[in-house]
Scaffold this active site. Structure first.
Site, PDB file in Angstrom:
ATOM      1  CB  CYS B 417      27.987  -2.719  29.710  1.00 21.70           C
ATOM      2  SG  CYS B 417      29.364  -2.640  30.845  1.00 21.70           S
ATOM      3  CG  HIS B 461      27.189  -6.053  32.668  1.00 24.31           C
ATOM      4  ND1 HIS B 461      27.547  -5.713  31.395  1.00 24.31           N
ATOM      5  CD2 HIS B 461      25.845  -6.345  32.607  1.00 24.31           C
ATOM      6  CE1 HIS B 461      26.499  -5.776  30.600  1.00 24.31           C
ATOM      7  NE2 HIS B 461      25.439  -6.158  31.320  1.00 24.31           N
ATOM      8  CG  ASP B 477      22.254  -6.076  30.248  1.00 25.29           C
ATOM      9  OD1 ASP B 477      22.769  -5.040  29.782  1.00 25.29           O
ATOM     10  OD2 ASP B 477      22.915  -7.053  30.637  1.00 25.29           O
TER      11      ASP B 477
END
Lengths: 318, 665
Positions: B417, B461, B477
């Protein structure tokens, strides 16, 4: 033994037999049923009886009546200061015909021996009798002779404060399972006594209500009377009390505790209790401990009943 | 004579049994070392070594019959140790130096131990040391160790004070009974001992590295953190839970980029309003210590407790670093818009890119921006690019060179991520859109056993936020474009099956999962009800007991009253336990009968046997003859008669009970 009564105990209840015995004795010794029952209990418990009282209250009559009623062979020994052991146990005499010594059995070889005024004889004579009582046998000239069975000694003695007595030492007193006092009769009974027949004539009319075999059988039944844990607790509490309480010079010995239990078992047997009850203990206790427990100091003069009652009151029934 | 001589001569082949004192010394030294164990992680190694050495030395002295070291030697060692602590910790005060000093002195005490009194002192030092362990370890797994060691200490204490020799097993058994009896007292003290509000009891923060998000992010940081399945925090919602795709737990927001690493600026911005719409959630977060000041509220936080504040970029910061498990009550609205225009300073900061770095990315962004009409479309275009081109989501991304974004976008194309968030943010900034990286956690595992949502380090994250004019800050995201499963179902489902992922094992085995959840529930309970128990909980407990608004005096009174009640109960219990009574039900019924009769003035004299007693009663109450005679016969037969057979015994006993119960005097 020629006995008119059935020999099998199973044909008659021990309680009934004893009741019949006591009833018959009651005819002779008036108003003393409790003492009579104690006598019988003592006999059943294979103990020996010491009757302590002043002369003339019927000690000898009682012993005689017991012998008659129980169908026992009976001998009386009058203890005097010149009595010798041989007068009690017997003597070996040289027989000219055979050329050897033959032992002539003394009065102790009877089933019921009345040792009258035992504390008037010397300790030497006393111990001859007491040894025979303990051992149930007599040894003379290297031979041992068994005593009769049942063997029951009733000893009478005058109160120790009377003149001319050799008081039995404590160790000898311990040989007697019970010591009872007859005491004066009640006024009503005394009246009957005064009005009634001569006691000696009455004795002749007595018949045996028990055979010696029945007596022996009942004696074997006594240790089998159930003594529960609760009751043994009670006995032990009593014993502990006599040992711990400060008012006694010495507590009850283990032998005294066994004596107490045996006597109570016999008492329970003749009263048809399912096992030994605290009341059985209470009934026999004054007679069992009266001559064993010595109160300290001034209390010495107290009677056995008083001593016993004091013990009983101090120990709660568990 | 020769016996003594032989025993005194040290014969190696024949091992003489240890003397009583040597045995006691062994137990005391062992207990001391066990009490020291919780401190091993915090004290310097040489302190522990010194303690072990002195204990061993002392034992050798006892076994071999040597003499104790001279007073001078002991003094020198003690002073040296003290100096050592002073040099190592620069103080003798404070938690760590104090503990080290205590360990040192405990060891020294062993060296001069020659009497029961000395042993006792060592035991008390050990108690203190053991309980000081709670300053470091308040976690549940330590509890059994602490309890068992405390038990052992108490047993040893008993052992050394017995006149006649006693086995350790017996001593353990006895102390166990004593400790169990004391347990209610401990609970009472725990519940009612007055506690002061605020952070008075708070422990000084310890300098210790802990896992968790930091205020910088380089490629590989988050994926490294994701390997750990350690607990980050637990959340309990009042009412509904937000759906998984809304569970963004906001941590540090990173603005400064140097071409490879993102940093959280040291300065803050003025407070910015949040316009919340849609559903809001109230919840309580129990945060594990991470020695940083930020919390992880659900994005975006609209209500926060005292002692915390919200920054302009919607982080929630505590005024103190979170150095122990702490719970916070918060409110959040996942649907929100940031209000007002973007201040110039923030805009500048969030557009800044390191000059000369990642040139290919910058070129790509500018080229892409030219093909679309709006910033929104640009965002979509970039996401579409991640989605359609060959990008992979992996926990083991390859190493990137200095121009990390270029390397990632054009060469490796494999990332976690942080790679995507970083790349996206750089692209957005290059296209003239203010953008920033937000780190935190996403998702969480629901524990149905206690309704807690558990968020672990593996849920760490990173994502982006871009400023889209009218709409304000919008969360983008990019990971969801590459691996939508990550957002919906969590990491383990998003990562290729060939890679090892924490928690995958638990997804395969329901039993293991349930065990993990149960363990977590127990831990939560421990933390919430015991570790966190403080003034507030005490207050609410007292309110439930009817004491409103308790001050410390009332608390003291409550404590005193409960202590008196406790001891009264204990005394009562013991009196009851040791009351003179019979275990025989028969006797109890008979006693009941006697009591009943005693109420009518017909009490049994203690020395009266059953026959005598009931005969006396009957003289007073001839009307009861029939009943009492049967009762008496049964009692006498049951109590003093020969033992009856089972069925007969039962029937007669119950008949006896029945008759006594029936009797109305």
């Amino acid at each position: 033994m020629d006995s008119p009564v059935p020999t099998l105990i199973t044909q008659a209840d021990p309680v009934e037999l004893i009741n019949a015995t006591v009833t018959q004795l009651n005819r002779v010794i008036l108003g003393k049923e409790h003492q009579l029952r104690l006598c019988v209990a003592c006999l059943l418990a294979r103990g020996h009886l010491l009757i302590e009282d002043i002369p003339g209250v019927g000690k000898t009559t009682l012993a005689h009546a017991l012998a008659e009623t129980l169908g026992l062979s009976y001998q009386r020994i009058q203890f005097t200061s010149d009595l010798l052991p041989a007068d009690i146990i017997g003597i070996s005499i040289f027989e000219r015909e055979t050329g050897e010594f033959r032992f002539h059995k003394g009065p102790v070889f009877s089933q019921l021996v009345l040792a009258d005024e035992v504390n008037r004889a010397t300790p030497k004579a006393q111990s001859a009798l007491l040894e025979a009582m303990e051992e149930h046998q007599v040894t003379a000239d290297g031979n041992t002779y068994a005593l009769a069975a049942p063997f029951f000694v009733i000893a009478t003695q005058n109160p120790v404060y009377q003149i001319g007595t050799y008081p039995l030492p404590e160790s000898q007193l311990d040989r007697f399972l019970m010591r009872i006092e007859l005491g004066y009769p009640d006024a009503a009974f005394e009246r009957q006594l005064l009005m009634g027949q001569d006691r000696r004539d009455l004795l002749a009319t007595l018949s045996a209500t028990l055979s010696p075999q029945q007596l022996l059988l009942m004696q074997t039944m006594v240790p089998g009377v159930h003594a529960s844990d609760a009751l043994l607790d009670y006995v032990q509490a009593i014993v502990r009390h006599t040992r711990e309480a400060p008012q006694y010079e010495a507590g009850m010995s283990p032998r005294a505790a066994i004596a107490l239990l045996r006597a109570a078992q016999a008492w329970a047997l003749i009263h048809d209790h399912p096992g030994v009850l605290p009341e059985d203990i209470q009934a026999v206790l004054p007679s069992v401990v009266g001559h064993r427990l010595k109160p300290r100091g001034d209390a010495q003069a107290r009677s056995a009943t008083e001593v016993g009652q004091a013990v009983l009151r101090a120990v709660p029934v568990p | 004579m020769s016996e003594v001589a032989v025993a005194a001569r040290p014969i190696v082949a024949r091992r003489a049994p240890l003397s009583r004192f040597a045995l006691q010394l062994t137990w005391v030294s062992g207990s001391f070392l066990l009490a020291m164990l919780p401190h091993l992680s915090s004290i310097r190694w040489w302190v522990a070594l010194l303690a072990v050495t002195t204990a061993g030395w002392r034992l050798l002295i006892e076994i071999r019959g040597w003499s104790l070291p001279h007073r001078l030697i002991r003094t020198v060692i003690a002073i040296a140790g003290m100096l050592g602590v002073l040099l190592a910790y620069r103080t003798l005060n404070g938690l760590e130096a104090g503990t080290a000093f205590l360990v040192l002195m405990g060891g020294m005490k062993l060296l001069e131990t020659r009497s029961t009194r000395d042993l006792t002192v060592t035991i008390f030092v050990s108690y203190f040391l053991l309980y000081a362990g709670f300053l470091y370890h308040q976690e549940l797994p330590w509890l059994p160790y602490m309890l068992v060691t405390a038990w052992l200490l108490t047993a040893t204490l008993m052992l050394i004070h017995q006149r006649s020799p006693m086995s350790l097993a017996e001593s353990l058994q006895r102390t166990a009974r004593m400790l169990i009896m004391a347990l209610p007292l401990a609970v009472l003290m725990f519940l009612f001992f007055p506690r002061l509000p605020g952070q008075f009891w708070a422990l000084p923060a310890r300098e210790q590295a802990m896992t968790g998000l930091s205020d910088t992010m380089s490629p590989g940081d988050v994926s490294e953190l994701s390997i750990s399945s350690a607990l980050a925090f637990r959340v309990k919602f009042e009412g509904d839970m937000p759906p998984p795709r809304e569970r963004y737990w906001r941590g540090p927001v990173l603005h400064d980029f140097d071409g490879r690493t993102w940093r959280r600026p040291r300065f803050g911005y003025v407070e910015r309003p949040v316009i919340a719409f849609g559903k809001s959630y109230d919840y309580r977060m129990v945060l594990e210590p991470h020695n940083r000041e930020w919390l992880f509220p659900l994005d975006a936080v609209t209500g926060w407790p005292q002692g915390t504040f919200r920054t302009a970029d919607f982080q929630l910061l505590s005024r103190r670093a979170v150095s122990r498990t702490t719970s916070f009550a918060m409110r959040s609205s996942p649907q929100y818009r940031s209000g007002g225009p973007l201040p110039k300073a923030m805009q500048m900061a969030d557009l800044r890119l390191p000059p000369g770095r990642n040139p290919r990315s910058l070129a790509l962004a500018q080229q892409l921006r030219a093909t679309v009409a709006s910033d929104t479309e640009f965002v979509q275009a970039v996401l579409q690019r991640f989605r359609s081109e060959e990008f992979f989501y992996t926990l083991q991304p390859p190493k990137l060179d200095t121009d990390s974004v270029d390397d990632f976008l054009f060469n490796t194309r494999r990332g976690f991520c942080e790679h995507y968030a970083s790349a996206f943010t750089v692209l957005a900034r290059a296209a003239g859109i203010p953008a920033r990286v937000v780190t935190g956690y996403q998702g969480g595992e629901f524990n149905p056993m206690n309704d807690y949502l558990i968020v672990r380090q593996s849920d760490a994250h990173a994502w982006s936020e871009v400023w889209l004019g009218e709409d304000g800050w919008v969360r983008v995201d990019p990971t969801s474009a590459v691996a939508p499963e990550r957002i919906e179902r969590g990491l383990a489902d998003a990562i290729d099956a060939t890679e090892s992922v924490p928690g995958r094992l638990f997804r395969r085995s329901t039993l293991l999962l349930q065990m993990r959840q149960a363990w977590d529930a127990v831990n939560t309970f421990w933390n919430d009800k015991v570790v966190e128990y403080g003034e507030r909980h005490q207050r609410s407990l007292l309110e439930r007991l009817g004491i409103e608004d308790a001050d410390w005096q009332e608390l003291g009174t409550a404590l005193l009253v409960s202590l008196i009640a406790f001891f009264a109960l204990l005394t009562g219990y013991l009196a009851w336990q040791f009351r003179p009574r019979s275990h025989d039900p028969l006797v109890r019924v008979y006693d009941a009968l006697c009591r009943q009769l005693a109420k009518r003035g017909l009490g049994r004299e203690p020395h009266e046997g059953p026959n005598t007693y009931l005969a006396r009663v009957l003289t007073q109450r001839p009307d009861l003859a029939a009943q009492l005679n049967e009762i008496l016969a049964l009692y006498v037969a049951l109590r003093y008669g020969p033992r009856l057979l089972g069925s007969q015994l039962t029937s007669q006993t119950s008949r006896f009970k029945f008759l006594v119960n029936q009797l109305r005097v």
